[in-house]
Design a protein around this motif. Structure first.
Motif, PDB file in Angstrom:
ATOM      1  N   LEU A 184     -11.735  -1.091   0.727  1.00 38.43           N
ATOM      2  CA  LEU A 184     -11.279   0.293   0.760  1.00 38.43           C
ATOM      3  C   LEU A 184     -12.358   1.122   1.433  1.00 38.43           C
ATOM      4  O   LEU A 184     -13.544   0.966   1.135  1.00 38.43           O
ATOM      5  CB  LEU A 184     -11.052   0.837  -0.656  1.00 38.43           C
ATOM      6  CG  LEU A 184      -9.976   0.167  -1.512  1.00 38.43           C
ATOM      7  CD1 LEU A 184      -9.844   0.914  -2.832  1.00 38.43           C
ATOM      8  CD2 LEU A 184      -8.628   0.111  -0.807  1.00 38.43           C
ATOM      9  N   ASP A 185     -11.934   1.993   2.355  1.00 39.56           N
ATOM     10  CA  ASP A 185     -12.916   2.882   2.976  1.00 39.56           C
ATOM     11  C   ASP A 185     -13.160   4.086   2.062  1.00 39.56           C
ATOM     12  O   ASP A 185     -12.675   4.138   0.928  1.00 39.56           O
ATOM     13  CB  ASP A 185     -12.475   3.294   4.380  1.00 39.56           C
ATOM     14  CG  ASP A 185     -11.259   4.216   4.386  1.00 39.56           C
ATOM     15  OD1 ASP A 185     -10.798   4.642   3.298  1.00 39.56           O
ATOM     16  OD2 ASP A 185     -10.746   4.525   5.478  1.00 39.56           O
ATOM     17  N   ARG A 186     -13.883   5.050   2.559  1.00 45.20           N
ATOM     18  CA  ARG A 186     -14.242   6.212   1.731  1.00 45.20           C
ATOM     19  C   ARG A 186     -13.028   7.058   1.347  1.00 45.20           C
ATOM     20  O   ARG A 186     -13.097   7.855   0.412  1.00 45.20           O
ATOM     21  CB  ARG A 186     -15.290   7.063   2.454  1.00 45.20           C
ATOM     22  CG  ARG A 186     -16.660   6.394   2.540  1.00 45.20           C
ATOM     23  CD  ARG A 186     -17.679   7.298   3.190  1.00 45.20           C
ATOM     24  NE  ARG A 186     -19.001   6.687   3.195  1.00 45.20           N
ATOM     25  CZ  ARG A 186     -19.887   6.808   2.209  1.00 45.20           C
ATOM     26  NH1 ARG A 186     -19.578   7.526   1.136  1.00 45.20           N
ATOM     27  NH2 ARG A 186     -21.066   6.236   2.300  1.00 45.20           N
ATOM     28  N   ASN A 187     -11.928   6.882   2.079  1.00 43.86           N
ATOM     29  CA  ASN A 187     -10.685   7.595   1.752  1.00 43.86           C
ATOM     30  C   ASN A 187      -9.749   6.749   0.894  1.00 43.86           C
ATOM     31  O   ASN A 187      -8.594   7.123   0.671  1.00 43.86           O
ATOM     32  CB  ASN A 187      -9.970   8.007   3.033  1.00 43.86           C
ATOM     33  CG  ASN A 187     -10.768   9.000   3.843  1.00 43.86           C
ATOM     34  OD1 ASN A 187     -11.354   9.931   3.296  1.00 43.86           O
ATOM     35  ND2 ASN A 187     -10.806   8.802   5.162  1.00 43.86           N
ATOM     36  N   ASN A 188     -10.251   5.583   0.443  1.00 46.98           N
ATOM     37  CA  ASN A 188      -9.463   4.631  -0.353  1.00 46.98           C
ATOM     38  C   ASN A 188      -8.291   4.029   0.425  1.00 46.98           C
ATOM     39  O   ASN A 188      -7.281   3.630  -0.169  1.00 46.98           O
ATOM     40  CB  ASN A 188      -8.961   5.260  -1.659  1.00 46.98           C
ATOM     41  CG  ASN A 188     -10.065   5.395  -2.688  1.00 46.98           C
ATOM     42  OD1 ASN A 188     -11.047   4.658  -2.663  1.00 46.98           O
ATOM     43  ND2 ASN A 188      -9.910   6.339  -3.598  1.00 46.98           N
ATOM     44  N   ASP A 189      -8.436   3.964   1.745  1.00 44.52           N
ATOM     45  CA  ASP A 189      -7.446   3.282   2.574  1.00 44.52           C
ATOM     46  C   ASP A 189      -7.782   1.799   2.638  1.00 44.52           C
ATOM     47  O   ASP A 189      -8.956   1.412   2.723  1.00 44.52           O
ATOM     48  CB  ASP A 189      -7.424   3.872   3.989  1.00 44.52           C
ATOM     49  CG  ASP A 189      -6.867   5.290   4.015  1.00 44.52           C
ATOM     50  OD1 ASP A 189      -5.991   5.594   3.187  1.00 44.52           O
ATOM     51  OD2 ASP A 189      -7.313   6.086   4.862  1.00 44.52           O
ATOM     52  N   LEU A 190      -6.752   0.955   2.611  1.00 44.61           N
ATOM     53  CA  LEU A 190      -6.920  -0.496   2.577  1.00 44.61           C
ATOM     54  C   LEU A 190      -7.212  -1.058   3.960  1.00 44.61           C
ATOM     55  O   LEU A 190      -6.544  -0.708   4.937  1.00 44.61           O
ATOM     56  CB  LEU A 190      -5.661  -1.143   2.015  1.00 44.61           C
ATOM     57  CG  LEU A 190      -5.719  -2.651   1.750  1.00 44.61           C
ATOM     58  CD1 LEU A 190      -6.627  -2.948   0.546  1.00 44.61           C
ATOM     59  CD2 LEU A 190      -4.313  -3.203   1.486  1.00 44.61           C
ATOM     60  N   TYR A 191      -8.205  -1.957   4.041  1.00 48.47           N
ATOM     61  CA  TYR A 191      -8.561  -2.649   5.274  1.00 48.47           C
ATOM     62  C   TYR A 191      -8.593  -4.154   5.028  1.00 48.47           C
ATOM     63  O   TYR A 191      -8.982  -4.603   3.946  1.00 48.47           O
ATOM     64  CB  TYR A 191      -9.936  -2.192   5.794  1.00 48.47           C
ATOM     65  CG  TYR A 191      -9.917  -0.871   6.506  1.00 48.47           C
ATOM     66  CD1 TYR A 191     -10.017  -0.804   7.902  1.00 48.47           C
ATOM     67  CD2 TYR A 191      -9.791   0.324   5.806  1.00 48.47           C
ATOM     68  CE1 TYR A 191      -9.984   0.413   8.569  1.00 48.47           C
ATOM     69  CE2 TYR A 191      -9.757   1.545   6.458  1.00 48.47           C
ATOM     70  CZ  TYR A 191      -9.862   1.579   7.841  1.00 48.47           C
ATOM     71  OH  TYR A 191      -9.825   2.778   8.502  1.00 48.47           O
ATOM     72  N   ILE A 192      -8.201  -4.915   6.043  1.00 47.82           N
ATOM     73  CA  ILE A 192      -8.243  -6.373   5.996  1.00 47.82           C
ATOM     74  C   ILE A 192      -9.459  -6.845   6.781  1.00 47.82           C
ATOM     75  O   ILE A 192      -9.699  -6.378   7.903  1.00 47.82           O
ATOM     76  CB  ILE A 192      -6.968  -6.996   6.604  1.00 47.82           C
ATOM     77  CG1 ILE A 192      -5.704  -6.335   6.026  1.00 47.82           C
ATOM     78  CG2 ILE A 192      -6.962  -8.510   6.371  1.00 47.82           C
ATOM     79  CD1 ILE A 192      -5.583  -6.410   4.535  1.00 47.82           C
TER      80      ILE A 192
END
Length: 293
Positions: A184-192
């Motif tokens: 999760l990035d600083r905006n809580n968006d999911l990354y693979i």
């Protein structure tokens, strides 16, 4: 030499890859991910770099491949850096609805990745390829000094369901798709992350690592499957998933032995969890599965 000049380099000591990973920072304070791999892996790493470009063009949230080449230390690749947290370490900070929502996202992203077809027709049929893998894993397990309590249930299920492999399609595979390879990035968006094990094979086999997701969050794991199939899950999927998980589990304890008792214990516990989920492999839908919230 890399076009990206950097003022600092910090080792990232995580994961099972042979790659050396560093967080590097340029003179403007911009961060990047540097991976250095053995020179003998040049063709494999070049293919990985190219497939990452393709995935990024499909809007998969991931580290984007920026530069690739060789140094005296080995093959290098420079990628964008995800400034965030390992998802598996923070998932329980979220509500069950939020965990489920992340699972929906992960399932949809996986479906997109699996739309990449085989690059060549020279790959063996899936049943031939995977049956060779099964034979080797069963042989290694039988030779292993460590066996699972109740492990014969895995063997019996594998032997009685190998016929399901016949005629299965093949596509791109991330190769290690589970919560441990998500951030999760600083905006809580999911990354693979971590595409270094990418391969081509039955897209449904990709779910064989879902055991890690289910142990962390049944809501996340269930949603991943539901989203992938748009809530219409074929019965054959459940049977094949059990086959793939059983095959993976048989090899896990053998893999763990060189890494010491802690890893062995992890795999022994996981095997018992799986046997519990599947009623000693007498049912095909694991008891952690949630059809909907």
């Amino acid at each position: 030499m890399p076009r990206y000049n950097f003022d600092s380099k910090i080792l990232i000591d995580k994961g099972w890859s042979k790659d050396k990973k560093y967080c590097i920072e340029d003179e403007k304070g911009n961060k990047y991910l540097l991976r250095i791999s053995p020179l003998e892996e040049y063709e494999k790493k070049k293919a990985e770099f190219e497939i990452m470009h393709k995935l990024a063009s499909m809007h998969i949230p991931m580290c984007e491949a920026l530069e690739f080449g060789t140094l005296k230390e080995g093959i290098y690749s420079i990628q964008t850096y995800i400034d965030g947290k390992d998802f598996e370490e923070v998932i329980n900070n979220f509500s069950k609805d939020e965990q489920y929502a992340y699972g929906l996202k992960a399932g949809k992203l996986l479906k997109i990745m699996h739309s990449i077809s085989l690059p060549t027709t020279n790959i063996e049929n899936w049943d031939i390829r995977f049956n060779k893998k099964i034979d080797k894993r069963l042989e290694n397990y039988q030779k292993s000094p460590i066996k699972y309590d109740g492990g014969q249930a895995f063997i019996d299920y594998i032997k009685s369901h190998r016929y399901l492999l016949k005629g299965r399609p093949q596509s791109f595979q991330h190769g290690d798709y589970h919560i441990g390879n998500m951030m999760l990035d600083r905006n809580n968006d999911l990354y693979i992350i971590d595409f270094n094990r990418f391969d081509y094979g039955d897209p449904w086999e990709e779910f064989n690592r879902i055991v890690w997701c289910a142990q962390a969050s049944p809501y996340f794991a269930s949603a991943m499957i539901n989203a992938y199939f748009n809530d219409e899950i074929p019965e054959e999927f459940w049977k094949l998933l059990a086959l793939y998980i059983a095959t993976n589990t048989i090899s896990s304890v053998v893999w763990a032995i060189p890494f010491g008792q802690a890893e062995i214990d992890t795999m022994l516990k996981q095997a018992q969890d799986i046997l519990s989920w599947y009623g000693n492999m007498t049912k095909t839908i694991p008891n952690w599965y949630i059809k909907c919230l």
